[in-house]
Design a protein around this motif. Structure first.
Motif, PDB file in Angstrom:
ATOM      1  N   SER A   1       0.824  -1.215   0.000  1.00  0.00           N
ATOM      2  CA  SER A   1       0.000   0.000   0.000  1.00  0.00           C
ATOM      3  C   SER A   1       0.859   1.268   0.000  1.00  0.00           C
ATOM      4  O   SER A   1       0.479   2.280  -0.592  1.00  0.00           O
ATOM      5  N   ALA A   2       1.999   1.163   0.682  1.00  0.00           N
ATOM      6  CA  ALA A   2       2.854   2.352   0.777  1.00  0.00           C
ATOM      7  C   ALA A   2       3.435   2.736  -0.577  1.00  0.00           C
ATOM      8  O   ALA A   2       3.681   3.920  -0.845  1.00  0.00           O
ATOM      9  N   THR A   3       3.601   1.762  -1.474  1.00  0.00           N
ATOM     10  CA  THR A   3       4.272   2.065  -2.743  1.00  0.00           C
ATOM     11  C   THR A   3       3.382   1.859  -3.958  1.00  0.00           C
ATOM     12  O   THR A   3       3.821   2.122  -5.088  1.00  0.00           O
ATOM     13  N   CYS A   4       2.149   1.382  -3.757  1.00  0.00           N
ATOM     14  CA  CYS A   4       1.280   1.051  -4.905  1.00  0.00           C
ATOM     15  C   CYS A   4       0.923   2.309  -5.708  1.00  0.00           C
ATOM     16  O   CYS A   4       0.492   3.314  -5.144  1.00  0.00           O
ATOM     17  N   GLY A   5       1.064   2.207  -7.016  1.00  0.00           N
ATOM     18  CA  GLY A   5       0.749   3.347  -7.873  1.00  0.00           C
ATOM     19  C   GLY A   5      -0.673   3.300  -8.381  1.00  0.00           C
ATOM     20  O   GLY A   5      -1.165   4.261  -8.971  1.00  0.00           O
ATOM     21  N   LYS A   6      -1.379   2.178  -8.158  1.00  0.00           N
ATOM     22  CA  LYS A   6      -2.732   2.045  -8.715  1.00  0.00           C
ATOM     23  C   LYS A   6      -3.823   2.455  -7.735  1.00  0.00           C
ATOM     24  O   LYS A   6      -4.995   2.465  -8.076  1.00  0.00           O
ATOM     25  N   LYS A   7      -3.431   2.725  -6.486  1.00  0.00           N
ATOM     26  CA  LYS A   7      -4.485   2.927  -5.464  1.00  0.00           C
ATOM     27  C   LYS A   7      -5.374   4.134  -5.740  1.00  0.00           C
ATOM     28  O   LYS A   7      -6.522   4.161  -5.324  1.00  0.00           O
ATOM     29  N   LEU A   8      -4.836   5.116  -6.466  1.00  0.00           N
ATOM     30  CA  LEU A   8      -5.651   6.298  -6.745  1.00  0.00           C
ATOM     31  C   LEU A   8      -6.219   6.280  -8.167  1.00  0.00           C
ATOM     32  O   LEU A   8      -6.942   7.184  -8.555  1.00  0.00           O
ATOM     33  N   SER A   9      -5.856   5.245  -8.938  1.00  0.00           N
ATOM     34  CA  SER A   9      -6.349   5.173 -10.315  1.00  0.00           C
ATOM     35  C   SER A   9      -7.807   4.716 -10.335  1.00  0.00           C
ATOM     36  O   SER A   9      -8.278   4.108  -9.364  1.00  0.00           O
ATOM     37  N   PRO A  10      -8.562   4.981 -11.430  1.00  0.00           N
ATOM     38  CA  PRO A  10      -9.970   4.545 -11.479  1.00  0.00           C
ATOM     39  C   PRO A  10     -10.061   3.019 -11.311  1.00  0.00           C
ATOM     40  O   PRO A  10      -9.289   2.283 -11.897  1.00  0.00           O
ATOM     41  N   GLY A  11     -10.967   2.591 -10.515  1.00  0.00           N
ATOM     42  CA  GLY A  11     -11.088   1.147 -10.241  1.00  0.00           C
ATOM     43  C   GLY A  11     -10.238   0.742  -9.054  1.00  0.00           C
ATOM     44  O   GLY A  11     -10.566  -0.194  -8.335  1.00  0.00           O
ATOM     45  N   GLY A  12      -9.171   1.450  -8.830  1.00  0.00           N
ATOM     46  CA  GLY A  12      -8.298   1.222  -7.677  1.00  0.00           C
ATOM     47  C   GLY A  12      -7.582  -0.117  -7.694  1.00  0.00           C
ATOM     48  O   GLY A  12      -7.541  -0.819  -8.694  1.00  0.00           O
ATOM     49  N   CYS A  13      -7.005  -0.451  -6.548  1.00  0.00           N
ATOM     50  CA  CYS A  13      -6.246  -1.703  -6.400  1.00  0.00           C
ATOM     51  C   CYS A  13      -6.912  -2.527  -5.298  1.00  0.00           C
ATOM     52  O   CYS A  13      -7.195  -2.013  -4.214  1.00  0.00           O
ATOM     53  N   ILE A  14      -7.152  -3.772  -5.613  1.00  0.00           N
ATOM     54  CA  ILE A  14      -7.894  -4.639  -4.670  1.00  0.00           C
ATOM     55  C   ILE A  14      -7.141  -4.816  -3.336  1.00  0.00           C
ATOM     56  O   ILE A  14      -7.743  -4.839  -2.257  1.00  0.00           O
ATOM     57  N   HIS A  15      -5.789  -4.883  -3.420  1.00  0.00           N
ATOM     58  CA  HIS A  15      -4.989  -5.069  -2.193  1.00  0.00           C
ATOM     59  C   HIS A  15      -5.058  -3.813  -1.323  1.00  0.00           C
ATOM     60  O   HIS A  15      -5.180  -3.890  -0.096  1.00  0.00           O
ATOM     61  N   CYS A  16      -4.965  -2.663  -1.984  1.00  0.00           N
ATOM     62  CA  CYS A  16      -5.015  -1.407  -1.220  1.00  0.00           C
ATOM     63  C   CYS A  16      -6.396  -1.213  -0.585  1.00  0.00           C
ATOM     64  O   CYS A  16      -6.516  -0.721   0.529  1.00  0.00           O
ATOM     65  N   LYS A  17      -7.452  -1.636  -1.343  1.00  0.00           N
ATOM     66  CA  LYS A  17      -8.816  -1.515  -0.798  1.00  0.00           C
ATOM     67  C   LYS A  17      -8.940  -2.355   0.468  1.00  0.00           C
ATOM     68  O   LYS A  17      -9.549  -1.938   1.457  1.00  0.00           O
ATOM     69  N   ARG A  18      -8.361  -3.562   0.410  1.00  0.00           N
ATOM     70  CA  ARG A  18      -8.431  -4.448   1.573  1.00  0.00           C
ATOM     71  C   ARG A  18      -7.711  -3.822   2.774  1.00  0.00           C
ATOM     72  O   ARG A  18      -8.196  -3.830   3.895  1.00  0.00           O
ATOM     73  N   MET A  19      -6.537  -3.256   2.492  1.00  0.00           N
ATOM     74  CA  MET A  19      -5.769  -2.619   3.566  1.00  0.00           C
ATOM     75  C   MET A  19      -6.552  -1.460   4.164  1.00  0.00           C
ATOM     76  O   MET A  19      -6.602  -1.272   5.380  1.00  0.00           O
TER      77      MET A  19
END
Ligand SMILES: [Zn+2]
Ligand SMILES: [Zn+2]
Ligand SMILES: [Zn+2]
Length: 351
Positions: free
Chosen positions: A258-276
């Motif tokens: 989550s600290a380094t994910c670049g997709k967390k703010l993109s449309p649709g987001g990132c499933i791992h970041c959502k879980r966190m």
């Protein structure tokens, strides 16, 4: 059932302390002589009434005919009437129940000997076999024996494939459609109950894991673990040995991602970041020390809830279940009395 004609001679008021088979049975080849003096008046209210109502013959005997069960079963039944209630669990009692369980059940039901009926019900239920379970089920219904009925139904539901091969099942299919329907309905209900129970157990497991994850999150953010932590004082290291939290390594990977994910703010987001994100939110909902808490976003989520002024009903229920799972888990870790141990096993669905 055997159709032998047996008779019980009841000798009125003769102080005979021995239940015996008559030496000169006269016209009744298979009879039992009993003494009213020795028999407890309350042993069988039905038999007691019969003994006093029946006329006395010329040789001072009352004759009661007990038909439809083998002679030895009648003898065993009368023996029980002379015994104490614990006789059913004695070695001789168990042997008698093993040999004539169903006959004794019928007799104890017909003559209202409740304690013997209960013992026979348990004895017959403990010796149930698939080949005769349908017959025993009919017997349980006729004798109003609910424990035996339940045990039979459970066995039928458990091994229905074998039960449908039995003669008893073939008989009720031809002659007793109501009982057949009752059995099929029970099997369907049992299947539904089993599915519901499995769903509940799966949910329970999930709440348990979430509760552990909450504890682990606090542990990582407060003292740190192998690769993630606040790094206050000694840095987290593998030299501390394996972590006691099963979820710790996975959670640390998730935090690092989550600290380094670049997709967390993109449309649709990132499933791992959502879980966190959801784990942080869940922590915030159950955190009892928000002022000193070091878990990220704890205060922010709390402030958001206060600003919104309402919490989703489903979320509130989830929080409640996770808190309960945490409490039950901490109770389980303690040295606990037997009663709490039982509650814990029931909660985990083990008993
Ligand atoms: Zn750890
Ligand atoms: Zn991500
Ligand atoms: Zn917190």
């Amino acid at each position: 059932m055997a159709r032998g004609r047996q008779r019980v001679h009841a000798i009125g008021r003769r102080p005979n302390h021995n239940l015996r088979r008559p030496q000169h049975p006269g016209p009744f080849r298979r009879s039992v002589i009993v003494s009213l003096m020795d028999m407890k008046a309350s042993a069988s209210p039905v038999l007691e009434k019969m003994l006093y109502r029946y006329p006395i013959s010329l040789d001072s005997q009352r004759i009661i005919r007990i038909l439809g069960v083998p002679y030895d079963a009648v003898f065993a039944f009368i023996q029980f009437l002379y015994s104490s209630r614990s006789a059913v669990s004695s070695r001789e009692g168990e042997e008698a129940v093993e040999k004539y369980g169903m006959h004794l059940l019928v007799l104890s039901h017909a003559y209202q000997v409740k304690w013997l009926k209960r013992g026979c019900e348990e004895g017959v239920a403990a010796r149930l076999r698939v080949e005769v379970v349908v017959d025993m089920l009919k017997l349980a219904k006729l004798c109003d024996a609910p424990r035996l009925y339940q045990r039979c139904m459970r066995l039928v539901a458990k091994d229905f494939a074998s039960v449908i091969q039995s003669e008893g099942w073939c008989f009720i299919r031809r002659h007793d459609p109501l009982l057949e329907k009752e059995i099929l309905q029970f099997i369907e209900d049992a299947d539904q109950r089993r599915k519901r129970w499995m769903r509940e157990m799966a949910d329970q497991e999930m709440y348990q894991q979430l509760s552990e994850a909450m504890e682990c999150l606090q542990h990582i953010c407060t003292v740190g673990c192998t690769v993630v932590g606040p790094h206050v004082g000694e840095p987290p290291s593998r030299s501390k040995g394996p972590c006691s939290f099963r979820t710790c390594e996975g959670l640390q990977l998730l935090i690092r991602h989550s600290a380094t994910c670049g997709k967390k703010l993109s449309p649709g987001g990132c499933i791992h970041c959502k879980r966190m994100w959801q784990l942080f939110q869940l922590h915030s909902s159950i955190c009892d020390q928000p002022d000193s808490c070091k878990v990220p976003l704890c205060k922010q989520f709390r402030s958001k809830i206060q600003m919104d002024g309402k919490v989703d009903k489903t979320w509130r229920l989830l929080v409640k279940k996770v808190v309960t799972a945490g409490i039950m888990s901490s109770l389980a870790k303690r040295e606990r009395p037997e009663e709490i141990q039982k509650i814990w096993l029931r909660y985990r669905g083990i008993k």
